[in-house]
Scaffold this motif. Structure first.
Motif, PDB file in Angstrom:
ATOM      1  N   GLU A  54       1.047  14.081   8.945  1.00  0.00           N
ATOM      2  CA  GLU A  54       2.452  13.663   9.229  1.00  0.00           C
ATOM      3  C   GLU A  54       3.533  15.266   8.802  1.00  0.00           C
ATOM      4  O   GLU A  54       4.383  15.341   8.068  1.00  0.00           O
ATOM      5  CB  GLU A  54       3.064  12.897   8.276  1.00  0.00           C
ATOM      6  N   PRO A 114       1.374   2.103  12.923  1.00  0.00           N
ATOM      7  CA  PRO A 114       2.471   1.680  12.030  1.00  0.00           C
ATOM      8  C   PRO A 114       2.101   2.340  10.532  1.00  0.00           C
ATOM      9  O   PRO A 114       0.980   2.622  10.477  1.00  0.00           O
ATOM     10  CB  PRO A 114       2.625   0.228  12.000  1.00  0.00           C
ATOM     11  N   SER A 115       3.358   2.306   9.901  1.00  0.00           N
ATOM     12  CA  SER A 115       3.179   2.841   8.628  1.00  0.00           C
ATOM     13  C   SER A 115       2.174   1.818   7.706  1.00  0.00           C
ATOM     14  O   SER A 115       2.231   0.513   7.845  1.00  0.00           O
ATOM     15  CB  SER A 115       4.703   2.567   7.880  1.00  0.00           C
ATOM     16  N   GLY A 116       1.535   2.392   6.990  1.00  0.00           N
ATOM     17  CA  GLY A 116       0.443   1.659   6.134  1.00  0.00           C
ATOM     18  C   GLY A 116      -0.724   1.351   6.834  1.00  0.00           C
ATOM     19  O   GLY A 116      -1.662   0.450   6.366  1.00  0.00           O
ATOM     20  N   SER A 117      -1.067   1.714   8.154  1.00  0.00           N
ATOM     21  CA  SER A 117      -2.114   1.468   8.966  1.00  0.00           C
ATOM     22  C   SER A 117      -3.590   2.116   8.390  1.00  0.00           C
ATOM     23  O   SER A 117      -4.362   1.945   9.072  1.00  0.00           O
ATOM     24  CB  SER A 117      -2.083   1.448  10.612  1.00  0.00           C
ATOM     25  N   GLY A 118      -3.382   3.224   7.632  1.00  0.00           N
ATOM     26  CA  GLY A 118      -4.417   3.930   6.965  1.00  0.00           C
ATOM     27  C   GLY A 118      -4.665   5.277   7.518  1.00  0.00           C
ATOM     28  O   GLY A 118      -5.424   5.920   7.525  1.00  0.00           O
ATOM     29  N   LYS A 119      -3.521   5.508   8.261  1.00  0.00           N
ATOM     30  CA  LYS A 119      -3.680   7.204   8.969  1.00  0.00           C
ATOM     31  C   LYS A 119      -3.715   8.468   8.116  1.00  0.00           C
ATOM     32  O   LYS A 119      -4.755   9.200   8.087  1.00  0.00           O
ATOM     33  CB  LYS A 119      -2.409   7.073  10.060  1.00  0.00           C
ATOM     34  N   THR A 120      -3.129   8.191   7.021  1.00  0.00           N
ATOM     35  CA  THR A 120      -3.065   9.290   5.908  1.00  0.00           C
ATOM     36  C   THR A 120      -4.463   9.168   5.179  1.00  0.00           C
ATOM     37  O   THR A 120      -5.072  10.214   4.980  1.00  0.00           O
ATOM     38  CB  THR A 120      -1.875   9.120   5.028  1.00  0.00           C
ATOM     39  N   THR A 121      -4.594   8.012   4.861  1.00  0.00           N
ATOM     40  CA  THR A 121      -6.096   7.637   4.040  1.00  0.00           C
ATOM     41  C   THR A 121      -7.322   8.306   4.865  1.00  0.00           C
ATOM     42  O   THR A 121      -8.023   9.011   4.690  1.00  0.00           O
ATOM     43  CB  THR A 121      -6.228   6.276   3.765  1.00  0.00           C
ATOM     44  N   VAL A 148      -8.143  -0.572   3.023  1.00  0.00           N
ATOM     45  CA  VAL A 148      -7.275   0.189   4.009  1.00  0.00           C
ATOM     46  C   VAL A 148      -7.998   0.797   5.241  1.00  0.00           C
ATOM     47  O   VAL A 148      -7.319   1.177   6.026  1.00  0.00           O
ATOM     48  CB  VAL A 148      -6.429   1.232   3.282  1.00  0.00           C
ATOM     49  N   PHE A 154      -8.510   0.586  -1.961  1.00  0.00           N
ATOM     50  CA  PHE A 154      -7.964   0.990  -2.957  1.00  0.00           C
ATOM     51  C   PHE A 154      -7.877  -0.364  -3.960  1.00  0.00           C
ATOM     52  O   PHE A 154      -7.078  -1.248  -3.501  1.00  0.00           O
ATOM     53  CB  PHE A 154      -6.435   1.501  -2.756  1.00  0.00           C
TER      54      PHE A 154
HETATM   55  P1  ADP Z   1      -0.253   5.189   6.901  1.00  0.00           P
HETATM   56  O1  ADP Z   1      -0.750   6.924   6.836  1.00  0.00           O
HETATM   57  O2  ADP Z   1      -0.688   4.637   8.102  1.00  0.00           O
HETATM   58  O3  ADP Z   1       0.750   4.951   6.540  1.00  0.00           O
HETATM   59  P2  ADP Z   1      -1.655   4.917   4.214  1.00  0.00           P
HETATM   60  O4  ADP Z   1      -3.073   5.566   4.365  1.00  0.00           O
HETATM   61  O5  ADP Z   1      -0.796   5.944   3.697  1.00  0.00           O
HETATM   62  O6  ADP Z   1      -1.211   4.524   5.789  1.00  0.00           O
HETATM   63  O7  ADP Z   1      -1.823   3.742   3.548  1.00  0.00           O
HETATM   64  C1  ADP Z   1      -2.707   2.634   3.905  1.00  0.00           C
HETATM   65  C2  ADP Z   1      -2.731   1.602   2.769  1.00  0.00           C
HETATM   66  O8  ADP Z   1      -3.254   2.060   1.510  1.00  0.00           O
HETATM   67  C3  ADP Z   1      -1.213   1.304   2.417  1.00  0.00           C
HETATM   68  O9  ADP Z   1      -1.136   0.056   2.349  1.00  0.00           O
HETATM   69  C4  ADP Z   1      -0.789   2.170   1.033  1.00  0.00           C
HETATM   70  O10 ADP Z   1      -0.143   1.216   0.380  1.00  0.00           O
HETATM   71  C5  ADP Z   1      -2.457   1.945   0.734  1.00  0.00           C
HETATM   72  N1  ADP Z   1      -2.655   3.225  -0.227  1.00  0.00           N
HETATM   73  C6  ADP Z   1      -2.815   4.362   0.164  1.00  0.00           C
HETATM   74  N2  ADP Z   1      -2.829   5.271  -0.664  1.00  0.00           N
HETATM   75  C7  ADP Z   1      -3.095   4.599  -1.813  1.00  0.00           C
HETATM   76  C8  ADP Z   1      -3.673   4.988  -3.299  1.00  0.00           C
HETATM   77  N3  ADP Z   1      -3.907   6.263  -3.573  1.00  0.00           N
HETATM   78  N4  ADP Z   1      -3.710   3.815  -4.108  1.00  0.00           N
HETATM   79  C9  ADP Z   1      -3.309   2.547  -3.768  1.00  0.00           C
HETATM   80  N5  ADP Z   1      -3.082   2.446  -2.450  1.00  0.00           N
HETATM   81  C10 ADP Z   1      -3.064   3.267  -1.462  1.00  0.00           C
END
Ligand code: ADP
Length: 274
Positions: free
Chosen positions: A196, A58-65, A39, A34
């Protein structure tokens, strides 16, 4: 929890599915940024038929992405995402460029992949039944009566058939999430992605959703679950993937990851959350 009050079948004890056999979803060295922030830094993942894969970290590790790339809700910058061997979303051309997969092929693939979100994303102005019947109806392949019967069957499965004519705002968060699960199931997906699914719920509503997911797992549904629920990951998942800072740091059978984590980062994370 509220488990006792809920009229759902008690899941049969589950025999673990080995991490082998037909690969349903695979990522190969997938990368995603991003802006300037990378990420996903080369993620390899394999999901086999009938397997429940839990993604923790952990939060922010890229799981959702990562999970959103599996059905092309999120694009990738490099690497590959494959559904039964065919590229999802983007494929590498002979010139090494990433090209979007044609819309038609993409739509067909996406129909095979169900998704459940943290925020249930139900249509607010449709009833529970209409929410569940909506996507199958638009497929156009089944008669309305069949679509309705199937939608009711899916609602029964998640213990929500008695609420078929209500609107989402009349339901608790746990009930809404169970409807969202039924809605995804109504498409008879080959694999279900859960991002989640319980983290937006009040604590007392978490168990009813996990119970439904446990039941689906015991029926052999292929599932990928991003979760903070370590008890669920430990007891229900066959395979656990630990991500940190955009990478898969460690993965293995649930018992191995939870009882004998090999990497220091995994140990530190589990010590913090368990
Ligand atoms: P997790 O699910 O492990 O908490 P995320 O995949 O949500 O991790 O996020 C991974 C990183 O990507 C984080 O630093 C988050 O801030 C960033 N991020 C996620 N989505 C976006 C987006 N649409 N634009 C910019 N940064 C993003």
């Amino acid at each position: 929890g509220t488990l006792g009050a809920l009229e759902l079948p008690v899941p049969a004890p589950r025999t673990s599915t080995p991490h082998e056999g037909e690969v349903v979803i695979e990522t190969r060295s997938e990368r995603k940024s991003f802006g300037q922030t990378e990420v996903l830094k080369g993620v390899d993942l394999k999901v086999h038929k009938g397997e429940v894969v839990a993604v923790i970290g952990p939060s922010g590790s890229g799981k959702t992405t990562m999970i959103r790339t599996l059905n092309a809700m999120e694009s990738i910058d490099a690497g590959e995402v494959l559904y039964k061997g065919a590229p999802v979303g983007y494929k590498v051309s002979s010139a090494g460029l990433h090209k979007p997969v044609p819309d038609k092929q993409m739509a067909r693939t996406r129909e095979r992949i169900g998704m459940v979100f943290q925020q249930f994303n139900l249509f607010p102005h449709k009833t529970v039944l209409e929410n569940v019947a909506f996507a199958p109806r638009h497929l156009g392949s089944a008669l309305d009566a069949d679509v309705r019967a199937n939608a009711l069957a899916q609602l029964r499965k998640v213990g929500m058939d008695a609420h078929a004519d209500k609107y989402p705002h009349q339901l608790s968060g746990g009930q809404q999430q169970r409807v969202a699960i039924a809605r995804a199931l109504a498409m008879s997906p080959d694999v279900m992605l859960f991002d989640e699914p319980t983290s937006a719920l009040d604590p007392e509503l978490v168990d009813e959703v996990l119970q439904v997911m446990t039941e689906l797992a015991s029926e052999g549904l292929t599932m990928v679950v991003v979760t903070h629920e370590m008890r669920f990951a430990r007891e229900v998942a066959d395979w656990v993937v630990f991500m940190d800072q955009g990478m898969v740091v460690e993965e293995g059978p649930a018992a191995g990851i939870f009882d004998h984590p090999q990497r220091e980062r995994t140990q530190r994370f589990l010590t913090r959350v368990m």
